[in-house]
Design an enzyme around this catalytic site. Structure first.
Site, short mmCIF file in Angstrom:
data_model
loop_
_atom_site.label_atom_id
_atom_site.label_comp_id
_atom_site.label_asym_id
_atom_site.label_seq_id
_atom_site.Cartn_x
_atom_site.Cartn_y
_atom_site.Cartn_z
N SER A 1 3.55 6.87 -5.28
CA SER A 1 3.82 5.47 -5.66
C SER A 1 2.73 4.56 -5.13
O SER A 1 1.91 4.95 -4.30
CB SER A 1 5.16 5.04 -5.08
OG SER A 1 5.03 4.87 -3.68
N LYS A 2 2.79 3.33 -5.59
CA LYS A 2 1.84 2.32 -5.15
C LYS A 2 1.93 2.15 -3.63
O LYS A 2 0.93 1.96 -2.96
CB LYS A 2 2.15 1.01 -5.86
CG LYS A 2 1.37 -0.18 -5.33
CD LYS A 2 1.56 -1.40 -6.19
CE LYS A 2 1.45 -2.71 -5.46
NZ LYS A 2 0.75 -2.72 -4.20
N ARG A 3 3.17 2.24 -3.12
CA ARG A 3 3.35 2.09 -1.67
C ARG A 3 2.58 3.16 -0.89
O ARG A 3 2.04 2.89 0.17
CB ARG A 3 4.83 2.12 -1.30
CG ARG A 3 5.30 0.73 -0.85
CD ARG A 3 6.78 0.67 -0.65
NE ARG A 3 7.46 0.97 -1.91
CZ ARG A 3 8.44 1.86 -2.04
NH1 ARG A 3 8.86 2.56 -1.01
NH2 ARG A 3 9.02 2.06 -3.20
#
Ligand code: GLU
Length: 509
Positions: free
Chosen positions: A264-266
């Site tokens: 994910s972007k995180r």
């Protein structure tokens, strides 16, 4: 008869930036189409107006263009099967949803948000296995299965809001072949009555996707694993319409570096790597997320890295140009299990690509950096510098840190090293070194190396003691290529000046 022309599509929803997993999906479709002489189509699936982000479409196209992934048909290219933006095909879908109502594959539902909420609460209280609109509840709701036909007709003509839902058959095993997973079998009792057509006059993803794949004569649907749960519904839709199904291939997920869950972007923010192909500026928050392009990746290295996240050629070869990927690619060699993302490997690919770049290209990319620093140098000189340092770098943006000393004398000296390496007798040794160097006429790397080494041996000055102080004077730190290559390039005069300045500045601390 000729075998059917292969037609594949990439069908992103413009709800934000394209994740690298999306780029990989586009890439595999592209490779597959090119390999088989087929057509590759870009279709924009923008029927979800609530999640629509206007900037996303341009971002998607720019990203794919940067990666070298091109289309034969699409919103920009046009084509005989257009329009290629679903919002512009709005008028097409209703008739298809209605076509399914007549033979009983779908039905009109008039339930209000309040009624739906009540239904969900009741199912939750009963701890029902399936808490959505489906077989268990459909006969107690307000729809064309429960209302008399005149009532249905009257509600529709009066303009009451309604949706069209798919009537999921009861307890049937749906068997679908997936090119990567083989037979996928799902029992319909786990599925609900999905909305196909919404009260805002727009189709849902499921309906629009199937209708368009059919009308656009798509032969292979190659998409991410996250769409696997929709597959039984999609297959049933084809079967209800009486249409031929395309072949399906659901690609494995891209996993976090530790393998635990979807990338994910995180993860990118936390671990310091981009998850988007090009930089994305969020139009609402203004937040900027980094991209591979802006991080100085070569598009070819980025694509090569992505190709290997889920596919392998079955040989030891790791470096592939796009042309080579096209000829080597096959869906049969795409794996089922998720692929861990590894940023170190991404950098490795870029390193390899950098070594393979024609030196003129590296010069051309380095020149603007030098220009910004007001440094003047000939192409020939820059090219020699690039040749010497490229092996030590992964990115062109690392060039300056590895080569500033070819263009200017060190402004400062690494104090930690000075403390450790600059001894009381160092100035004397360095003065001796200047004398040796001054006497060399043909200042090549070989000549200086030979002379200096002979002198060190003769004086028993110690290789480390001389070479470390020498490097400090010329580079200012313990880095850079072979010392004698450096001084051959900067020349005798500059070398002597730097040693003299070093003696002056490091002795008077
Ligand atoms: N619009 C869907 C997406 O955003 C398309 C999925 C598919 O390829 O069917 O990925």
């Amino acid at each position: 008869m000729d075998p059917k022309q292969i037609r594949v599509r990439f069908a992103p929803s413009p709800t934000g930036p394209l994740h690298i997993g999306g780029v990989r999906t586009a890439l595999y479709n592209y490779l597959f189409a090119r390999k088989h002489g087929g057509k590759f189509i870009l279709r924009i699936e923008d029927t979800d107006r609530a999640r629509f982000v206007p900037e996303a479409e341009k971002y998607i196209m720019e990203s794919l263009e940067w990666a070298g992934i091109s289309f034969d048909e699409g919103i920009r290219e046009g084509g005989a099967f257009g329009p290629y933006r679903q919002s512009e095909r709005k008028g097409i879908y209703r008739q298809y949803a209605e076509k399914l109502v007549e033979p009983g594959h779908a039905y009109y539902a008039f339930d209000t948000p309040g009624e739906l909420e009540k239904m969900r609460k009741k199912l939750e209280e009963q701890k029902a296995a399936n808490s959505s609109y489906g077989i268990a509840v459909r006969m107690s709701m307000t729809n064309s299965l429960t209302l008399p036909p005149e009532d249905v007709a009257q509600r529709i003509s009066a303009g009451n809001p309604y949706v069209i839902r798919f009537k999921m058959p009861n307890n049937q095993d749906i068997k679908i072949f997936d090119e990567i997973r083989n037979w996928v079998i799902v029992n319909t009792s786990t599925l609900d009555d999905k909305v196909l057509f919404k009260s805002d006059g727009m189709p849902t993803y499921h309906l629009a996707n199937i209708v368009d794949d059919h009308l656009m004569e798509i032969t292979h649907v190659i998409r991410g694993e996250e769409w696997l749960p929709s597959l039984p519904l999609h297959a049933l839709l084809y079967r209800s319409f009486g249409w031929d199904e395309p072949q399906f291939a659901h690609l494995p997920l891209l996993l976090k570096p530790d393998g635990k869950g979807k990338l994910s972007k995180r993860d990118g923010d936390r671990l310091g790597f981009p998850v988007f192909p090009i930089e994305w500026k969020d139009p609402k928050s203004g937040e900027v997320s980094p991209g591979y392009r802006e991080s100085d990746f070569f598009p070819g290295a980025f694509v090569n890295m992505l190709a290997f996240l889920g596919w392998n050629p079955g040989t030891e070869q790791e470096l592939f140009s796009m042309e080579e990927l096209i000829s080597a690619f096959s869906i049969n060699r795409v794996g089922k299990s998720g692929s861990r993302f590894d940023f170190e490997k991404a950098k490795w690919y870029n390193h390899q690509y950098l070594q393979l770049q024609p030196i003129e290209d590296l010069v051309a990319q380095y020149k603007p950096v030098l220009k910004e620093k007001n440094i003047e140098a000939t192409d020939d000189y820059i090219s020699k510098v690039c040749t010497l340092i490229k092996e030590r770098t992964n990115f062109v943006n690392e060039f300056w840190g590895q080569s500033y000393f070819f263009f200017e004398a060190p402004k400062e000296y690494d104090q930690k090293v000075v403390k450790k390496r600059w001894k009381e007798n160092t100035p004397g040794i360095m003065t001796g070194l200047t004398e040796v160097l001054r006497a060399i006429d043909n200042f090549t790397s070989e000549n200086t190396e030979k002379a200096v080494k002979a002198w060190i041996e003769e004086k028993e000055a110690g290789m480390g003691a001389v070479m470390n102080a020498f490097r400090l004077c010329v580079v200012g730190a313990m880095k850079g290529p072979h010392m004698f290559d450096i001084i051959a390039l900067i020349g005798k005069e500059e070398t002597l000046l730097r040693i003299e300045a070093g003696i002056r500045r490091m002795s008077n601390r």
